[in-house]
Design an enzyme around this catalytic site. Structure first.
Site, PDB file in Angstrom:
ATOM      1  CE1 TYR A 250      -9.883  37.340  76.210  1.00 13.56           C
ATOM      2  CE2 TYR A 250     -10.016  39.232  77.674  1.00 13.56           C
ATOM      3  CZ  TYR A 250      -9.273  38.252  77.055  1.00 13.56           C
ATOM      4  OH  TYR A 250      -7.922  38.173  77.297  1.00 13.56           O
TER       5      TYR A 250
ATOM      6  CG  HIS B 272      -6.168  38.443  71.679  1.00 19.09           C
ATOM      7  ND1 HIS B 272      -7.475  38.493  72.105  1.00 19.09           N
ATOM      8  CD2 HIS B 272      -5.495  37.798  72.655  1.00 19.09           C
ATOM      9  CE1 HIS B 272      -7.583  37.901  73.297  1.00 19.09           C
ATOM     10  NE2 HIS B 272      -6.388  37.464  73.643  1.00 19.09           N
TER      11      HIS B 272
END
Length: 270
Positions: free
Chosen positions: A43, A101
């Site tokens: 991110y 992730h």
């Protein structure tokens, strides 16, 4: 299913939030009362999250913070250093939950390698709990065989009224793996749904509150995001709404497999 220890079921996500917008969102969320913050290496906002937390009056001990290791760090050489870099950006000694992730290592590393590093991160005190994200039943079966029963705290996956992901959720429930639902609003799509709006009108609440109440009614954690105080406040109030079994079933029936997260490296979904 028992909730993941000390993790508030309603959190705030930071996907697609950068720099000051991220800092402001987390600052506002903490002010409203959120105590569960979700971020990730990819991110690019761990530093903004960390600064917002440092600048707030909320103590670190009262927060639950999650971050995730990206695909290009799923190897012995880079995994632990990348986690330490994340902690430096977050200005923390450890996170509460560290996730893989995606089950999509950039260089094809075997699961034994990156899950071994994940376990090592926990052993070294870099995280309190470990888990995964975007893992299918096939991946979870293999991960449990590698890590052992009870080690995978959560599987963070896309779940919303248009993608109820029932088969995977049922498997996680059977294995004692908590489900954390991301993209609960399907990028705003479900908020326009006639059924959800009708239920919202009946309760005199927003569509967002109905969706969050639905997620929580199914025993999931969920991490909606927003940059607007009014939306963050509305999201927070979703935890106060109790839907009837009939209303939950009506929302379940909206399922149509409308998946939003479809990167080219995604697994073959259940």
């Amino acid at each position: 299913m028992t909730a993941l220890m000390n993790m508030p079921e309603l959190g705030v996500g930071t996907f697609r939030l950068e720099d000051q917008a991220c800092n402001d969102s987390v600052t506002t969320a903490l002010d409203i009362g959120f105590r569960h913050i979700d971020t990730a290496q990819i991110y690019g906002n761990e530093a903004a999250v960390g600064k917002a937390i440092q600048d707030s009056d909320v103590s670190r001990n009262s927060l639950f913070v999650t971050t995730k290791v990206w695909n290009n760090k799923l190897n012995v050489r880079e995994f632990i250093p990348s986690v330490k870099e994340s902690l430096a950006k977050l200005q923390m000694n450890s996170v509460d939950l560290l996730l893989i992730h995606w089950p999509s290592p950039a260089n094809g590393e075997p699961m034994e390698e990156y899950l071994g590093e994940l376990a090592k991160a926990k052993k070294q005190g870099l995280t309190r709990k470990i888990g995964v994200s975007n893992f299918t039943i096939h991946h979870l079966e293999k991960a449990i065989a590698i890590l052992g029963e009870g080690e995978i705290a959560t599987n963070q996956v896309e779940v919303h009224p248009y993608l109820i992901n029932e088969k995977l959720r049922s498997y996680c429930n059977d294995k004692g793996i908590h489900v954390t639902a991301y993209m609960p609003f399907a990028v705003g799509k479900v908020l326009q749904d006639d059924t959800i709006q009708a239920i919202a009108q009946a309760h005199n609440v927003s569509a967002a509150e109905v969706v969050i109440a639905w997620e929580l009614a199914h025993g999931m954690a969920t991490i909606p995001s927003s940059t607007k105080r009014e939306h963050l406040e509305t999201n927070y109030k979703g935890s106060e709404l109790v839907l009837s079994d009939e209303e939950v079933s009506r929302i379940d029936a909206l399922n149509k497999g409308d998946r939003q997260a479809t990167p080219d490296f995604a697994p073959d979904w259940d």
